[in-house]
Design a protein around this motif. Structure first.
Motif, mmCIF file in Angstrom:
data_model
loop_
_atom_site.group_PDB
_atom_site.id
_atom_site.type_symbol
_atom_site.label_atom_id
_atom_site.label_comp_id
_atom_site.label_asym_id
_atom_site.label_seq_id
_atom_site.Cartn_x
_atom_site.Cartn_y
_atom_site.Cartn_z
ATOM 1 N N LYS A 142 0.819 -1.213 0.000
ATOM 2 C CA LYS A 142 0.000 0.000 0.000
ATOM 3 C C LYS A 142 0.854 1.265 0.000
ATOM 4 C CE LYS A 142 -3.946 -2.151 2.202
ATOM 5 N NZ LYS A 142 -4.464 -2.567 0.933
ATOM 6 N N GLY A 143 2.180 1.118 0.022
ATOM 7 C CA GLY A 143 3.078 2.261 0.021
ATOM 8 C C GLY A 143 3.146 2.978 1.357
ATOM 9 N N LEU A 144 2.825 2.292 2.446
ATOM 10 C CA LEU A 144 2.793 2.906 3.764
ATOM 11 C C LEU A 144 3.957 2.510 4.663
ATOM 12 C CD1 LEU A 144 -1.015 2.499 4.550
ATOM 13 C CD2 LEU A 144 0.168 4.573 3.848
ATOM 14 N N MET A 145 4.755 1.550 4.260
ATOM 15 C CA MET A 145 5.846 1.083 5.111
ATOM 16 C C MET A 145 6.892 2.181 5.286
ATOM 17 S SD MET A 145 6.778 -1.482 6.853
ATOM 18 C CE MET A 145 8.232 -2.008 7.731
ATOM 19 N N PRO A 146 7.205 2.556 6.535
ATOM 20 C CA PRO A 146 8.210 3.596 6.769
ATOM 21 C C PRO A 146 9.576 3.190 6.230
ATOM 22 C CG PRO A 146 6.930 3.224 8.739
ATOM 23 C CD PRO A 146 6.566 2.133 7.780
ATOM 24 N N ASN A 147 10.282 4.184 5.694
ATOM 25 C CA ASN A 147 11.552 3.935 5.049
ATOM 26 C C ASN A 147 12.425 5.179 5.243
ATOM 27 O OD1 ASN A 147 13.621 3.695 3.167
ATOM 28 N ND2 ASN A 147 12.325 2.644 1.685
ATOM 29 N N PRO A 148 13.677 5.025 5.642
ATOM 30 C CA PRO A 148 14.537 6.195 5.818
ATOM 31 C C PRO A 148 14.716 7.018 4.540
ATOM 32 C CG PRO A 148 15.540 4.267 6.816
ATOM 33 C CD PRO A 148 14.343 3.785 6.062
ATOM 34 N N LYS A 149 14.712 6.376 3.368
ATOM 35 C CA LYS A 149 14.872 7.096 2.113
ATOM 36 C C LYS A 149 13.686 8.022 1.842
ATOM 37 C CE LYS A 149 17.707 3.881 -0.484
ATOM 38 N NZ LYS A 149 17.761 3.028 -1.673
ATOM 39 N N ARG A 150 12.501 7.613 2.271
ATOM 40 C CA ARG A 150 11.302 8.418 2.050
ATOM 41 C C ARG A 150 11.111 9.452 3.151
ATOM 42 N NH1 ARG A 150 6.691 4.420 1.890
ATOM 43 N NH2 ARG A 150 5.507 6.344 1.975
ATOM 44 N N GLY A 151 11.934 9.413 4.182
ATOM 45 C CA GLY A 151 11.822 10.387 5.259
ATOM 46 C C GLY A 151 10.719 10.083 6.249
ATOM 47 N N THR A 152 10.284 8.830 6.314
ATOM 48 C CA THR A 152 9.211 8.460 7.240
ATOM 49 C C THR A 152 9.733 7.754 8.485
ATOM 50 O OG1 THR A 152 8.806 6.498 5.888
ATOM 51 C CG2 THR A 152 7.392 8.402 5.504
ATOM 52 N N VAL A 153 11.028 7.523 8.561
ATOM 53 C CA VAL A 153 11.654 7.058 9.801
ATOM 54 C C VAL A 153 12.295 8.300 10.413
ATOM 55 C CG1 VAL A 153 13.393 5.574 10.832
ATOM 56 C CG2 VAL A 153 12.047 4.741 8.912
ATOM 57 N N VAL A 154 11.736 8.749 11.543
ATOM 58 C CA VAL A 154 12.101 10.063 12.074
ATOM 59 C C VAL A 154 12.553 9.964 13.524
ATOM 60 C CG1 VAL A 154 10.567 11.314 10.542
ATOM 61 C CG2 VAL A 154 9.711 10.527 12.727
ATOM 62 N N THR A 155 13.378 10.922 13.925
ATOM 63 C CA THR A 155 13.747 11.044 15.333
ATOM 64 C C THR A 155 12.998 12.210 15.973
ATOM 65 O OG1 THR A 155 15.661 12.359 14.684
ATOM 66 C CG2 THR A 155 16.022 10.006 15.029
ATOM 67 N N GLU A 156 12.703 13.242 15.197
ATOM 68 C CA GLU A 156 11.911 14.379 15.663
ATOM 69 C C GLU A 156 10.443 14.111 15.337
ATOM 70 O OE1 GLU A 156 12.952 17.040 17.370
ATOM 71 O OE2 GLU A 156 14.966 16.177 17.393
ATOM 72 N N VAL A 157 9.772 13.366 16.207
ATOM 73 C CA VAL A 157 8.417 12.887 15.928
ATOM 74 C C VAL A 157 7.412 14.026 15.856
ATOM 75 C CG1 VAL A 157 6.593 11.370 16.741
ATOM 76 C CG2 VAL A 157 8.952 10.687 17.011
ATOM 77 N N ALA A 158 7.451 14.936 16.800
ATOM 78 C CA ALA A 158 6.450 16.007 16.854
ATOM 79 C C ALA A 158 6.489 16.861 15.586
ATOM 80 C CB ALA A 158 6.675 16.873 18.090
ATOM 81 N N ALA A 159 7.673 17.235 15.142
ATOM 82 C CA ALA A 159 7.797 18.056 13.931
ATOM 83 C C ALA A 159 7.305 17.303 12.701
ATOM 84 C CB ALA A 159 9.243 18.493 13.740
ATOM 85 N N ALA A 160 7.618 16.013 12.607
ATOM 86 C CA ALA A 160 7.196 15.217 11.460
ATOM 87 C C ALA A 160 5.677 15.066 11.412
ATOM 88 C CB ALA A 160 7.859 13.847 11.501
#
Length: 164
Positions: free
Chosen positions: A110-128
């Protein structure tokens, strides 16, 4: 001129979406020519985005405070495996990725899996979470080198569509 014509040509009984398709002279099969990224639309796309965040501890609390719709780790993975997919964006913290691996077969197609290349694996959760809710849009070139992105709704008017 095209944006002015959008409103004149809208004939449906509902607020139609407006998108732009750009044909780029790239070969999407070559890694050095891939086009992919994220952009903030100043006026959003005209729809609310439900965000799921896979995080633990303080990051989970920060995600809830920032307005995430679903927050959790193992319990949220179990819900996804049971069929709960009522969200459009998924963010994850690096420490929650091992638990999320179980749901890869459900989220990946479904294109929803988090991936560091897509910027969906984050350390700053609130900002994301705030950016995802405010109108951040992902784009990527299809196989023929075409990038398609929704700009908003017909009701936005030419000025707001031009800004987006």
């Amino acid at each position: 001129e095209a944006l002015r014509l959008v409103r004149a040509c809208a004939v449906r009984g509902y607020d139609e979406g407006v998108s732009v398709d750009v044909h780029l002279n790239v070969d999407a099969k070559r890694t050095e020519e891939r086009v992919r990224g994220q952009v903030m639309l100043p006026h959003g796309q005209g729809k609310t985005v439900r965000v799921a965040v896979f995080a633990r501890g303080a990051d989970a609390d920060a995600a809830r405070a920032a307005g995430a719709d679903l927050v959790g780790a193992e319990e949220l993975v179990a819900e996804v495996l049971a069929g709960r997919l009522d969200f459009e964006r998924v963010l994850a913290t690096p420490d929650a990725l091992p638990a999320l691996a179980k749901a890869a077969r459900v989220l990946g197609p479904k294109g929803l899996m988090p991936n560091p290349k897509r910027g969906t694996v984050v350390t700053e959760v609130a900002a994301a979470v705030q950016q995802a809710k405010a109108g951040q849009v992902e784009f990527r070139a299809q196989n023929q080198g075409v990038v398609m992105v929704g700009l908003g709704k017909v009701s936005f008017g030419a000025d707001r569509l031009a800004d987006n």
